[in-house]
Write an enzyme that holds these catalytic residues in place. Structure first.
Site, short mmCIF file in Angstrom:
data_model
loop_
_atom_site.label_atom_id
_atom_site.label_comp_id
_atom_site.label_asym_id
_atom_site.label_seq_id
_atom_site.Cartn_x
_atom_site.Cartn_y
_atom_site.Cartn_z
N CYS A 130 95.24 65.60 27.53
CA CYS A 130 94.04 66.34 27.89
C CYS A 130 92.76 65.52 27.64
O CYS A 130 92.55 64.53 28.32
CB CYS A 130 94.01 67.70 27.18
SG CYS A 130 92.84 68.85 27.92
N HIS A 232 99.32 70.11 28.55
CA HIS A 232 99.60 70.17 27.10
C HIS A 232 101.09 70.30 26.81
O HIS A 232 101.57 71.41 26.54
CB HIS A 232 98.83 71.33 26.48
CG HIS A 232 97.37 71.07 26.31
ND1 HIS A 232 96.85 70.44 25.20
CD2 HIS A 232 96.33 71.31 27.13
CE1 HIS A 232 95.53 70.32 25.33
NE2 HIS A 232 95.19 70.84 26.49
N GLU A 234 102.67 69.59 24.18
CA GLU A 234 102.93 70.02 22.79
C GLU A 234 103.08 71.54 22.71
O GLU A 234 103.72 72.05 21.78
CB GLU A 234 101.83 69.50 21.85
CG GLU A 234 100.52 70.29 21.83
CD GLU A 234 99.64 70.05 23.04
OE1 GLU A 234 100.02 69.26 23.93
OE2 GLU A 234 98.55 70.67 23.11
#
Ligand code: MN
Length: 272
Positions: A130, A232, A234
């Site tokens: 990001c 994202h 994660e």
């Protein structure tokens, strides 16, 4: 560790024996870029967890301006993970701030711009997520779009600032078949989450856009030992295992870097 509750005596006994018996741990150490959060130095736990789950040792690097300190950090790590966050100050790519620009933090900009330069110089593997993708692009000489909805380059066909929670998939991306990302995922179409209003506009000379949304917004970018994504992973890898490969790839690249450093007497190994 026991999952049950135990007292200090039990813990101390356990530790006394572990300290003497645990063999040296060769997992690569992954530096995770920190940020300021009010009076705290912070990093979202999801990034820490993702590194640990992928087989690396996470090490949060506090935001410091001193180059000498950042160079020491770089000697302590085998790979670098740059997380999401604020907008990058447009002064670093030669533009005035647009009224649509979000929050910026110059201290964090200086810190990350330096870390990226050091990482590139040393060949430290990087995974940038990001804001991480955006700051890598700026550090290497590219530009950003300060606000996608008000940038006439992009036809507004995709919601990049999703309202649903982080583990929800929002829009699809098309991945270049000859990219590392495609190799990792084993597919050239992917649906991702999206929490950004800025994006890479002109890629840095040494970087290549390797995935785009249907409106043309870059969603991945790659360079020498640098993988950048605008989404994202994660927040996704626990429910969507295909995203796990981005982190295991970072760990594998970092393992290679660590082995090479050990041979050449550089980096972390060189400091011992
Ligand atoms: Mn997006």
């Amino acid at each position: 560790m026991d999952s049950g509750v135990f007292g200090l005596d039990t813990l101390n006994r356990k530790m006394d024996s572990l300290i003497l018996s645990v063999p040296y741990d060769h997992r690569p150490i992954i530096g995770i870029g920190g940020m300021f959060h009010g009076r705290y130095t912070a990093v979202q736990s999801l990034y820490v967890q993702a590194v640990e789950d992928a087989g690396g040792i996470p090490l949060v690097l506090p935001v410091i301006q001193e180059t000498a300190t950042l160079l020491r950090y770089s000697n302590m790590i085998d790979g670098l993970l740059l997380p999401g966050g604020e907008d990058v100050d447009p002064r670093f790519y030669g533009q005035q701030a647009s009224p649509k620009m979000g929050e910026v933090d110059l201290r964090r900009d200086y810190y990350e711009l330096q870390l990226i330069r050091i990482a590139r110089r040393k060949g430290l593997p990087v995974l940038a997520i990001c804001r991480g993708m955006q700051v890598v692009n700026v550090a290497l000489g590219g530009t950003l779009s300060q606000d996608i909805p008000s940038d006439s380059l992009y036809i507004p066909r995709v919601e990049h600032h999703q309202k649903s929670e982080k583990a929800v998939l929002e829009h699809s991306i098309k991945i270049r078949p000859d990219s590392r990302l495609c190799q990792l995922l084993g597919q050239d179409l992917l649906t991702v989450n999206s929490f950004h209003h800025q994006c890479v506009r002109q890629p840095a000379p040494e970087m290549r856009i390797t995935a785009e949304a249907i409106d043309g917004v870059p969603e991945a970018m790659e360079g020498e030992n640098i993988l950048c994504v605008q989404f994202h992973p994660e927040a996704l890898y626990q429910t969507h295992p295909e995203f796990r490969s981005l982190f295991t790839d970072l760990i594998q690249r970092s393992q290679k870097y660590a082995e090479k450093s050990l041979k050449e007497g550089l980096g972390r190994a060189g400091e011992q």
